[in-house]
Design a protein around this motif. Structure first.
Motif, short mmCIF file in Angstrom:
data_model
loop_
_atom_site.label_atom_id
_atom_site.label_comp_id
_atom_site.label_asym_id
_atom_site.label_seq_id
_atom_site.Cartn_x
_atom_site.Cartn_y
_atom_site.Cartn_z
N LEU A 90 -95.66 66.70 27.75
CA LEU A 90 -96.86 67.27 27.15
C LEU A 90 -97.80 67.69 28.27
N HIS A 91 -98.10 68.98 28.34
CA HIS A 91 -98.99 69.48 29.40
C HIS A 91 -100.40 69.61 28.84
N GLU A 92 -101.36 69.13 29.60
CA GLU A 92 -102.75 69.18 29.14
C GLU A 92 -103.22 70.62 28.99
N LEU A 93 -103.94 70.90 27.91
CA LEU A 93 -104.44 72.25 27.68
C LEU A 93 -105.72 72.50 28.46
N ARG A 94 -106.04 73.80 28.64
CA ARG A 94 -107.32 74.15 29.26
C ARG A 94 -108.45 73.91 28.25
N PRO A 95 -109.68 73.69 28.76
CA PRO A 95 -110.81 73.42 27.85
C PRO A 95 -110.97 74.47 26.75
N ASN A 96 -110.76 75.75 27.08
CA ASN A 96 -110.92 76.80 26.08
C ASN A 96 -109.89 76.69 24.96
N GLU A 97 -108.67 76.28 25.32
CA GLU A 97 -107.62 76.14 24.30
C GLU A 97 -107.93 74.96 23.39
N ILE A 98 -108.47 73.89 23.99
CA ILE A 98 -108.85 72.73 23.19
C ILE A 98 -109.97 73.12 22.24
N ALA A 99 -110.92 73.91 22.73
CA ALA A 99 -112.03 74.36 21.89
C ALA A 99 -111.51 75.13 20.69
N ARG A 100 -110.52 75.97 20.93
CA ARG A 100 -109.93 76.77 19.84
C ARG A 100 -109.30 75.84 18.79
N GLN A 101 -108.62 74.77 19.27
CA GLN A 101 -108.02 73.82 18.33
C GLN A 101 -109.08 73.10 17.51
N LEU B 197 -130.03 66.16 31.84
CA LEU B 197 -129.74 64.79 31.43
C LEU B 197 -130.57 64.37 30.22
N SER B 198 -131.68 65.09 29.98
CA SER B 198 -132.54 64.70 28.86
C SER B 198 -131.93 65.08 27.52
N VAL B 199 -130.94 65.98 27.52
CA VAL B 199 -130.31 66.38 26.26
C VAL B 199 -129.25 65.33 25.91
N PRO B 200 -129.35 64.73 24.72
CA PRO B 200 -128.39 63.66 24.38
C PRO B 200 -126.95 64.14 24.43
N LYS B 201 -126.05 63.24 24.81
CA LYS B 201 -124.63 63.56 24.92
C LYS B 201 -124.08 64.00 23.55
N HIS B 202 -124.69 63.48 22.48
CA HIS B 202 -124.25 63.83 21.14
C HIS B 202 -124.27 65.33 20.89
N GLN B 203 -125.23 66.01 21.52
CA GLN B 203 -125.35 67.45 21.31
C GLN B 203 -124.13 68.17 21.87
N THR B 204 -123.66 67.73 23.04
CA THR B 204 -122.46 68.32 23.62
C THR B 204 -121.27 68.08 22.69
N GLU B 205 -121.20 66.85 22.14
CA GLU B 205 -120.09 66.51 21.26
C GLU B 205 -120.12 67.34 19.99
N ALA B 206 -121.33 67.50 19.43
CA ALA B 206 -121.45 68.27 18.19
C ALA B 206 -121.01 69.71 18.44
N ALA B 207 -121.41 70.28 19.57
CA ALA B 207 -121.01 71.65 19.91
C ALA B 207 -119.50 71.72 20.09
N ALA B 208 -118.95 70.73 20.79
CA ALA B 208 -117.50 70.72 21.02
C ALA B 208 -116.74 70.60 19.71
N ALA B 209 -117.23 69.73 18.81
CA ALA B 209 -116.53 69.51 17.54
C ALA B 209 -116.51 70.78 16.70
N LEU B 210 -117.48 71.68 16.93
CA LEU B 210 -117.50 72.95 16.19
C LEU B 210 -116.62 74.00 16.84
N GLY B 211 -115.97 73.63 17.93
CA GLY B 211 -115.06 74.56 18.59
C GLY B 211 -115.72 75.41 19.66
N MET B 212 -116.95 75.08 20.03
CA MET B 212 -117.60 75.86 21.09
C MET B 212 -117.01 75.47 22.44
N ASN B 213 -116.75 76.47 23.28
CA ASN B 213 -116.24 76.14 24.61
C ASN B 213 -117.41 75.72 25.52
N ASN B 214 -117.08 75.31 26.74
CA ASN B 214 -118.11 74.73 27.62
C ASN B 214 -119.25 75.70 27.90
#
Lengths: 274, 337
Positions: A90-101, B197-214
Motif C-alpha cells: 500500500l503506497h501512501e497517497l499525496r495530500p491532494n488525493e486524500i482530500a479528494r477521497q 497558532l491562534s486558529v484552533p486545530k479543529h478548523q483544519t480538521e473540519a476543512a480537511a473532512a470536507l475534502g479541502m486540500n491544504n
C-alpha cells in the motif's frame, strides 16, 4: 491484505460502503485500536458504543483519514483510504488525493467546528464551490433546501457565533450533507450540547436515517441507538466486543464489557438530579 | 401596619431570618428613593490640574518666539522636505512588504515538521531580534569590508555565475530597504506564527473532512481567521517602521529626518525643522491608525462581541465590496411549495 484484494474485484450492490479490515492505531506506545473489523452496508445506520478511551472516535477518524492507521486498512466505496494498492504494498497517497477521497465522506464533530468567519450559508457553499468546483448559484438552492430541512433557513445570513449549540450542530450536519457524501460520520454529535438542545440534533439525525443515508454514529445516546440503529457495535479496549441489532446488544448483551457499560449508564440515569 | 410590625418584632421573632425580612419591609420606602451617584473628587481635581498644564503649554507654544512658527511654516512644504517624506514613505511601504513576505516564509519554516528549517529560522530570529537595527544597518553598509564581492555561483569558492563588487550590488537604497526588511521580518515571523497558532486545530480538521486540500484550507479557512490576530500588531509594526526608517539617516539616505538635518546643519534652525518633521510623522501615523482600525473591524467579523451583521465588508469604502451571496427567503420557500 488478501481481504482487500478480494473486495477489489467482487463489487455489486451488496458490497459494503465502508469496510474496515484489521485496523490498528497506536499513539506512541499506547495502542488505541488493536484490531477492528467492521462492514457497513448502504443505507445502514451503525451506532458505535463504548467507554471513553475504547477507540470509538479514533476508528471513526480513520475512516476519513484524519488519523493515519498504524496497520490494516479502511475501504470506502471499495477504495483504500489514504493508500493505493500497487503490487504487494500500500503506497501512501499525496495530500491532494486524500482530500479528494475525503470529499465522499461527511463528518460531524463534537465541537461543531463551523467556520466562524463565514456566515451560515457561506459555511455550506465553501466546500461544494471550491472542492467540487460547482457553480454557487446551483449550490445555493440546494444549501437553502438543506437549511430549511434542518429548520434554519432564516439563519442563512448570520454568523455561527450568534447561534445556539444545537443550531450550530444542525448547520454542521447541513454543511456535510451539501457535499452529497456516500456516508456520514458522526463523532459524539450531542456530547457538547446542553441537555435541552440534544433533542433537536437527534431529530435531524433520525430524519436523515429515514431518508436512507448510510451513517456511522459514535454516541452515548442509548435511546437513539435503540430507536434508529440497524446495527450496534460495542467497542472495548480497541476491539469490537459485540455487534448486532440493538435488541440484541442493548437489551440482551452477551459480552461482559457491554453488560458493565450498560449497567453504569442505567445507574447514572437512575440517580436523581438534585 | 409597619410600625405595629416593628414593635411586635422583638417578642415574636427570635429567629434571624424573620427579623431580616421585617427589616426589609421597613426599608422599602427608603429604597424606592432617588439614588445619588458617588462624586469622584480626586478625578475632578486631576482634570482641573491637567487642563491648567495643557493650557499653559499651549500658551507658551503661541507666545514663545523660539518656536519660530513662521520658519516652521516656511519649511513645512519645502521641496527637500517633501522629497524626504516621499522617500520615508517608500522605505516604509517597500521594506514592510518585503518583511511581511519574508516573515510568512519564516513562520512557515518555524511551523514546518522539518527540523532543519525550524533551526535555521530560529537562528535567524535569534540574530535579527537580538541585535539593534542601527548596528544591522551600519553592518550592512560596511559589508564590503567583509565580502568585497557578492554573487551567485557554485558554493564553497566555485566559479561565479553573476555578481559584482559589494558596493555596486548594495546601493544605498538596497542597504536601507534590505536592512529594514531583514530586521522587521524577524518580528513579523513571530506575529504571523502567533496568528496561525491562534486558529484552533479543529478548523483544519473540519476543512480537511470536507475534502479541502491544504492550500484551500490555508487560504480560505485558516489565514482569514489568523489575520484577525495578525493584523493589529502588523499595524503597529507599520507605524513603528515609519518611525524606525529614520535610522537610515546614519547611512546618509535622505529620508524625512535626514533631509531636515541637512537643512538645519547649515541654517541652525534646528527646532523649527524638527517640528516640521514631527508634524509629517504625526500626520502619517494618524492616517495609518485610521486604516488600522478599519482593517481590524473587517477581520473581526463573525467574532462574538464584534459586528455580527454581514455585508459591512469594505475597507475604508475602497475597492470591491466583498462578494456576498444574497438569498431571499421568499424565493426558496416558493420553491419548496
Amino acid at each position: 491484505m488478501a481481504t482487500i484484494a478480494h473486495t477489489e474485484h467482487v463489487r455489486d450492490q451488496s458490497d459494503p460502503i465502508v469496510k474496515i479490515v484489521e485496523l490498528r492505531k497506536s499513539f506512541g506506545d499506547f495502542e488505541v485500536l488493536k484490531s477492528v473489523n467492521l462492514d457497513v452496508y448502504p443505507g445502514q445506520v451503525v451506532v458505535i458504543l463504548g467507554r471513553s478511551g475504547s477507540g470509538k472516535s479514533t476508528m471513526l477518524r480513520c475512516i476519513n483519514h484524519l488519523e493515519k492507521p498504524s496497520g490494516g486498512a479502511v475501504l470506502v466505496n471499495g477504495e483504500v483510504v489514504g493508500y493505493r494498492l500497487k503490487g504487494e504494498k500500500l503506497h501512501e497517497l499525496r495530500p491532494n488525493e486524500i482530500a479528494r477521497q475525503r470529499a465522499t465522506t461527511g463528518m460531524v464533530f463534537q465541537s461543531f467546528n463551523l467556520f466562524p468567519h463565514l456566515t451560515v450559508l457561506e459555511n455550506l457553499l465553501e466546500a461544494p464551490c471550491r472542492v467540487l468546483r460547482r457553480s454557487p448559484h446551483e449550490v445555493r438552492d440546494e444549501a437553502m433546501k438543506l437549511l430549511t430541512s434542518v429548520g434554519l433557513a432564516e439563519k442563512a445570513n448570520v454568523y455561527p457565533s450568534t447561534l445556539s449549540g444545537g443550531q450550530q450542530q444542525r448547520v454542521a450536519i447541513a454543511r456535510a450533507l451539501v457535499m452529497k457524501p456516500s456516508v456520514m460520520l458522526f463523532d459524539e454529535p450531542t456530547s457538547a450540547l446542553d441537555p435541552e438542545l440534544v433533542g433537536e440534533v437527534l431529530e435531524v439525525m433520525k430524519e436523515l436515517a429515514r431518508s436512507g443515508m448510510t451513517m456511522i454514529v459514535v454516541t452515548h445516546e442509548i435511546g437513539f441507538a435503540r430507536g434508529v440503529a440497524d446495527e450496534v457495535v460495542f467497542m472495548a479496549e480497541g476491539r469490537v466486543a459485540e455487534q448486532g441489532p440493538p435488541s440484541q446488544v442493548i437489551d440482551n448483551p452477551q459480552a461482559e464489557a457491554t453488560k458493565t457499560f450498560l449497567r453504569s449508564l442505567n445507574e447514572r440515569r437512575d440517580t436523581p438530579v438534585q | 401596619m409597619e410600625s405595629a410590625k416593628a414593635k411586635t418584632h422583638p417578642q415574636h421573632t427570635p429567629s434571624n431570618a424573620v427579623s431580616a425580612t421585617s427589616a426589609l419591609t421597613a426599608d422599602q420606602e427608603t429604597l424606592a428613593r432617588e439614588t445619588v451617584p458617588l462624586r469622584h473628587h480626586g478625578r475632578t481635581v486631576a482634570a482641573v490640574f491637567l487642563l491648567l498644564v495643557v493650557a499653559n503649554l499651549a500658551h507658551s507654544m503661541v507666545t514663545n518666539q523660539n518656536f519660530q512658527w513662521p520658519t516652521v511654516w516656511h519649511y513645512l512644504f519645502f521641496p527637500e522636505i517633501m522629497a524626504g517624506l516621499g522617500r520615508t514613505l517608500i522605505l516604509t511601504v517597500v521594506s514592510m512588504t518585503m518583511a511581511i513576505v519574508l516573515g510568512i516564509l519564516l513562520a512557515a519554516c518555524r511551523l514546518s515538521g522539518n527540523k532543519v528549517l525550524q533551526a535555521v529560522a530560529g537562528a535567524y530570529l535569534w540574530f535579527f531580534r537580538g541585535t539593534p537595527l542601527l548596528i544591522q544597518l551600519i553592518f550592512l553598509y560596511n559589508l564590503s569590508a567583509l565580502y568585497p564581492r557578492l554573487g551567485i555561483g557554485v558554493p564553497f569558492g566555485g566559479p561565479e555565475l553573476i555578481g559584482g563588487s559589494t558596493n555596486l550590488v548594495l546601493s544605498l537604497w538596497t542597504v536601507a530597504l534590505v536592512g529594514l526588511a531583514l530586521h522587521e521580518s524577524a518580528y513579523m515571523a513571530e506575529i504571523v506564527r502567533g496568528g496561525l497558532l491562534s486558529v484552533p486545530k479543529h478548523q483544519t480538521e473540519a476543512a480537511a473532512a470536507l475534502g479541502m486540500n491544504n492550500v484551500m484550507a490555508f487560504g480560505r479557512i485558516i489565514l482569514p481567521q489568523a489575520l484577525r490576530v495578525i493584523v493589529p500588531p502588523t499595524g503597529n509594526q507599520v507605524i513603528g517602521m515609519l518611525k524606525y526608517s529614520s535610522l537610515v539617516s546614519v547611512i546618509a539616505l535622505p529620508d524625512l529626518l535626514y533631509s531636515a538635518q541637512m537643512i538645519y546643519t547649515q541654517t541652525f534652525e534646528t527646532i523649527p525643522l524638527l517640528i516640521v518633521v514631527s508634524f509629517w510623522y504625526l500626520l502619517c501615523t494618524s492616517i495609518l491608525t485610521l486604516f488600522q482600525q478599519r482593517i481590524e473591524r473587517y477581520y473581526g467579523r463573525g467574532v462574538a462581541g464584534q459586528s455580527t451583521t454581514p455585508g459591512r465588508g469594505r475597507i475604508l469604502g475602497l475597492g470591491m465590496p466583498r462578494k456576498r451571496v444574497r438569498t431571499t427567503l421568499s424565493s426558496t420557500t416558493a420553491e419548496e411549495g
